[in-house]
Structure formats: C-alpha cells, structure tokens
Design an enzyme around this catalytic site. Structure first.
Site, PDB file in Angstrom:
ATOM      1  N   LYS A  11       0.945  -1.296   0.190  1.00 35.18           N
ATOM      2  CA  LYS A  11      -0.118  -0.027  -0.269  1.00 35.18           C
ATOM      3  C   LYS A  11       0.622   1.098   0.143  1.00 35.18           C
ATOM      4  O   LYS A  11       0.647   2.290  -0.634  1.00 35.18           O
ATOM      5  CB  LYS A  11      -1.147  -0.047   1.212  1.00 35.18           C
ATOM      6  CG  LYS A  11      -1.768  -0.911   1.566  1.00 35.18           C
ATOM      7  CD  LYS A  11      -2.620  -1.249   2.474  1.00 35.18           C
ATOM      8  CE  LYS A  11      -2.231  -0.881   3.796  1.00 35.18           C
ATOM      9  NZ  LYS A  11      -1.870  -2.809   4.236  1.00 35.18           N
ATOM     10  N   ARG A  29      -9.445   0.373   9.388  1.00 34.63           N
ATOM     11  CA  ARG A  29      -9.434  -0.972   9.592  1.00 34.63           C
ATOM     12  C   ARG A  29     -10.595  -1.782  10.162  1.00 34.63           C
ATOM     13  O   ARG A  29     -10.001  -3.106  10.879  1.00 34.63           O
ATOM     14  CB  ARG A  29      -7.677  -0.822  10.199  1.00 34.63           C
ATOM     15  CG  ARG A  29      -6.651  -1.207   9.464  1.00 34.63           C
ATOM     16  CD  ARG A  29      -6.066  -1.253  10.820  1.00 34.63           C
ATOM     17  NE  ARG A  29      -4.412  -1.752  10.131  1.00 34.63           N
ATOM     18  CZ  ARG A  29      -3.311  -1.292   9.639  1.00 34.63           C
ATOM     19  NH1 ARG A  29      -3.599  -0.588   8.817  1.00 34.63           N
ATOM     20  NH2 ARG A  29      -2.357  -2.160   9.456  1.00 34.63           N
ATOM     21  N   ARG A  34      11.294  -6.010   4.159  1.00 33.30           N
ATOM     22  CA  ARG A  34      11.287  -4.578   5.236  1.00 33.30           C
ATOM     23  C   ARG A  34      12.124  -4.548   6.443  1.00 33.30           C
ATOM     24  O   ARG A  34      12.326  -3.847   7.068  1.00 33.30           O
ATOM     25  CB  ARG A  34       9.489  -4.476   5.271  1.00 33.30           C
ATOM     26  CG  ARG A  34       9.285  -2.466   5.740  1.00 33.30           C
ATOM     27  CD  ARG A  34       8.136  -2.730   5.179  1.00 33.30           C
ATOM     28  NE  ARG A  34       7.162  -2.806   5.919  1.00 33.30           N
ATOM     29  CZ  ARG A  34       5.943  -3.232   6.726  1.00 33.30           C
ATOM     30  NH1 ARG A  34       5.062  -2.760   5.030  1.00 33.30           N
ATOM     31  NH2 ARG A  34       5.287  -3.279   7.165  1.00 33.30           N
ATOM     32  N   ARG A  89      11.393  -0.674  12.084  1.00 29.29           N
ATOM     33  CA  ARG A  89       9.751  -1.235  12.534  1.00 29.29           C
ATOM     34  C   ARG A  89      10.413  -2.365  13.788  1.00 29.29           C
ATOM     35  O   ARG A  89      10.166  -3.685  12.917  1.00 29.29           O
ATOM     36  CB  ARG A  89       8.899  -1.528  11.498  1.00 29.29           C
ATOM     37  CG  ARG A  89       8.250   0.237  10.883  1.00 29.29           C
ATOM     38  CD  ARG A  89       7.612  -0.341   9.919  1.00 29.29           C
ATOM     39  NE  ARG A  89       6.363  -0.500  10.455  1.00 29.29           N
ATOM     40  CZ  ARG A  89       5.059  -0.989   9.804  1.00 29.29           C
ATOM     41  NH1 ARG A  89       5.368  -0.369   8.428  1.00 29.29           N
ATOM     42  NH2 ARG A  89       4.452  -1.602  10.060  1.00 29.29           N
ATOM     43  N   ARG A 110      -0.332  -9.216  13.397  1.00 27.02           N
ATOM     44  CA  ARG A 110      -0.888  -8.258  12.616  1.00 27.02           C
ATOM     45  C   ARG A 110      -1.778  -8.808  11.466  1.00 27.02           C
ATOM     46  O   ARG A 110      -2.488  -8.455  11.104  1.00 27.02           O
ATOM     47  CB  ARG A 110      -0.041  -7.597  11.840  1.00 27.02           C
ATOM     48  CG  ARG A 110       0.642  -6.949  13.066  1.00 27.02           C
ATOM     49  CD  ARG A 110       1.903  -6.549  12.139  1.00 27.02           C
ATOM     50  NE  ARG A 110       1.861  -5.012  10.993  1.00 27.02           N
ATOM     51  CZ  ARG A 110       3.666  -5.467  10.685  1.00 27.02           C
ATOM     52  NH1 ARG A 110       4.159  -5.725  11.225  1.00 27.02           N
ATOM     53  NH2 ARG A 110       3.380  -4.824   9.866  1.00 27.02           N
TER      54      ARG A 110
HETATM   55  P1  ADP Z   1       1.352  -2.767   7.696  1.00 23.02           P
HETATM   56  O1  ADP Z   1       0.063  -2.635   7.059  1.00 23.02           O
HETATM   57  O2  ADP Z   1       1.761  -2.806   7.070  1.00 23.02           O
HETATM   58  O3  ADP Z   1       0.542  -3.132   8.979  1.00 23.02           O
HETATM   59  P2  ADP Z   1       0.927   0.001   8.815  1.00 23.02           P
HETATM   60  O4  ADP Z   1       1.799   1.158   8.569  1.00 23.02           O
HETATM   61  O5  ADP Z   1      -0.285   0.465   8.319  1.00 23.02           O
HETATM   62  O6  ADP Z   1       0.961  -1.071   8.599  1.00 23.02           O
HETATM   63  O7  ADP Z   1      -0.099   0.205  10.925  1.00 23.02           O
HETATM   64  C1  ADP Z   1       1.173  -0.543  11.351  1.00 23.02           C
HETATM   65  C2  ADP Z   1       0.212  -0.335  12.917  1.00 23.02           C
HETATM   66  O8  ADP Z   1      -0.217   0.547  13.854  1.00 23.02           O
HETATM   67  C3  ADP Z   1      -1.211  -1.376  12.987  1.00 23.02           C
HETATM   68  O9  ADP Z   1      -0.432  -2.984  12.987  1.00 23.02           O
HETATM   69  C4  ADP Z   1      -1.806  -0.557  14.095  1.00 23.02           C
HETATM   70  O10 ADP Z   1      -1.717  -1.451  14.793  1.00 23.02           O
HETATM   71  C5  ADP Z   1      -1.703   0.566  13.571  1.00 23.02           C
HETATM   72  N1  ADP Z   1      -2.627   0.886  12.945  1.00 23.02           N
HETATM   73  C6  ADP Z   1      -2.115   1.816  11.521  1.00 23.02           C
HETATM   74  N2  ADP Z   1      -3.855   1.789  10.963  1.00 23.02           N
HETATM   75  C7  ADP Z   1      -4.801   1.799  12.047  1.00 23.02           C
HETATM   76  C8  ADP Z   1      -5.923   1.976  12.154  1.00 23.02           C
HETATM   77  N3  ADP Z   1      -6.716   2.341  10.964  1.00 23.02           N
HETATM   78  N4  ADP Z   1      -6.694   1.491  13.084  1.00 23.02           N
HETATM   79  C9  ADP Z   1      -6.167   0.906  14.168  1.00 23.02           C
HETATM   80  N5  ADP Z   1      -4.757   0.975  14.429  1.00 23.02           N
HETATM   81  C10 ADP Z   1      -4.117   1.171  13.272  1.00 23.02           C
END
Ligand code: ADP
Length: 190
Positions: free
Chosen positions: A14, A89, A128, A134, A146
């Site tokens: 994404k 999400r 990554r 991270r 996750r």
């Molecule tokens: P990825 O999609 O690679 O897991 P992101 O950078 O999108 O990584 O998100 C990292 C973390 O941030 C998620 O695992 C979650 O804990 C938190 N997070 C991100 N977006 C949301 C959301 N819309 N609602 C709740 N938690 C979120």
C-alpha cells in the site's frame, strides 16, 4: 474529489503504490500507520498510547484513530482528493469515515484491494524489517498477530464497500511497475 481507500494486508504494498498514485493523480496520502509512527517519534501523548498497541500487533482503538484521521483531513484546504492507506481497518472506522466525508460534502470514490498471498506477505515483511527499523516487522509473532487481526477485523471492511459497489480487486503480486499500471488502469476507469 477522488478519494481512494487502498486496502490490503500488512505487506501488500500500500505504501509503495500510494507514493506513485499521489504524484500521478495529485492526491494527499494519509497513512494512519505513518501518522502513528511520526507521533511515536515525536514522543506525543498519542504516540505513547499508539505504541502500546502497535508493538503487540494490535489495532489502536477506533475512537483514537478516527479522531486523528479527521483532524488530519481538515489540515488540507481544497485538496484534489485523498488516498487513505491503512484506514479504515474496522467496519466502525468505515462507517465513521462515510459519515465524516458526507459532513464535508464528499465521499469515497472506490476501495482498491491489493491481493497478495500470505507466504509472499511474510517474506516481504521480513525483508522490510531489515531496513525499516520497525519493531512490528522484526518479530514473527507480532507479524502473525497483525495478519490474524487483519483477517478477523479488517478483511470484512471489504464487504462494506462491496455493498456500495465501490470495491475493486487488483493483483498485488508481480513487479512493482506492473502493479502500478494495473492501479492506473483501474483508477482511470472510475
Ligand atoms: P501495515 O499495514 O504494514 O501493518 P501500517 O503502517 O499501516 O502497517 O500500521 C502499523 C500499525 O499501526 C498497525 O499494526 C496498527 O497497530 C496501527 N494502525 C494503523 N492504522 C490503524 C487503524 N486504522 N486503526 C487502528 N490501528 C491502526
């Protein structure tokens, strides 16, 4: 406005594809993950709270995430549109986003899913982790969590947009440029 939700499991690409779409369509990229990480880095109250969830591979609570997202959208005056990356999400976030966009006379144009097999996702995340720094990419248990959270809470969000006839699925495997072109083609048809 062209408002896109870019959707897919962790590691689907994404972020990478968002970078390309924002320059082609002149959109604002809003990644809730990036915003949380910026807050963690800055040591804000929001960052401290978010970190306690993110490090375990859990979702940050809806109310916190929704309020942050709204505040972020309001920072832009007359944008061409947004790419929402990592948001919504949960179904509650999707409903809140619709309500909010309606209140500012806007709407989601489409949700685009990047479809990638689980084995490929794990390989990408492990890769990554080598340079992202991270913590949530470095630990296989957190990655698995996750993916589990994605399946249980996030995957159903697709049905929310499909019911509105706004859901598009794109093959997220193959080379990065190829995937970008699949996205361009889909968006140009909107
Ligand atoms: P990825 O999609 O690679 O897991 P992101 O950078 O999108 O990584 O998100 C990292 C973390 O941030 C998620 O695992 C979650 O804990 C938190 N997070 C991100 N977006 C949301 C959301 N819309 N609602 C709740 N938690 C979120």
């Amino acid at each position: 406005m062209l408002n896109l939700v870019l959707f897919g499991p962790p590691g689907a690409g994404k972020g990478t594809q968002s970078e390309r779409l924002i320059s082609k369509y002149n959109l604002v990229h809003l990644s809730t993950g990036d915003i949380f990480r910026a807050n963690i880095k800055g040591g804000t109250e929001l960052g401290v709270l978010a970190k306690s969830y993110i490090d375990k591979g859990q979702l940050v609570p809806d109310e916190v995430t929704i309020n942050m997202l709204k505040a972020e959208v309001m920072k832009y005056e007359a944008p061409n549109g947004f790419i929402f990356d990592g948001f919504p999400r949960t179904n509650a976030q999707a409903a809140a986003l619709d309500e909010f966009l309606t209140s500012i006379n806007s709407a989601i144009t489409a949700m685009i899913s990047l479809d990638v097999e689980e084995e490929e996702l794990k390989a990408r995340l492990a890769n990554r982790a080598k340079d992202s720094g991270r913590a949530d990419d470095a630990d296989p248990e957190v990655i698995q969590n996750r993916i589990n959270v994605y399946r249980k809470e996030t995957a159903p969000v697709k049905d929310y947009y499909q019911a509105q006839n706004k859901w598009i699925k794109i093959d997220g495997q193959g080379n990065i440029d190829e995937i970008t072109h699949r996205l361009y083609n889909a968006i140009d048809e909107l």
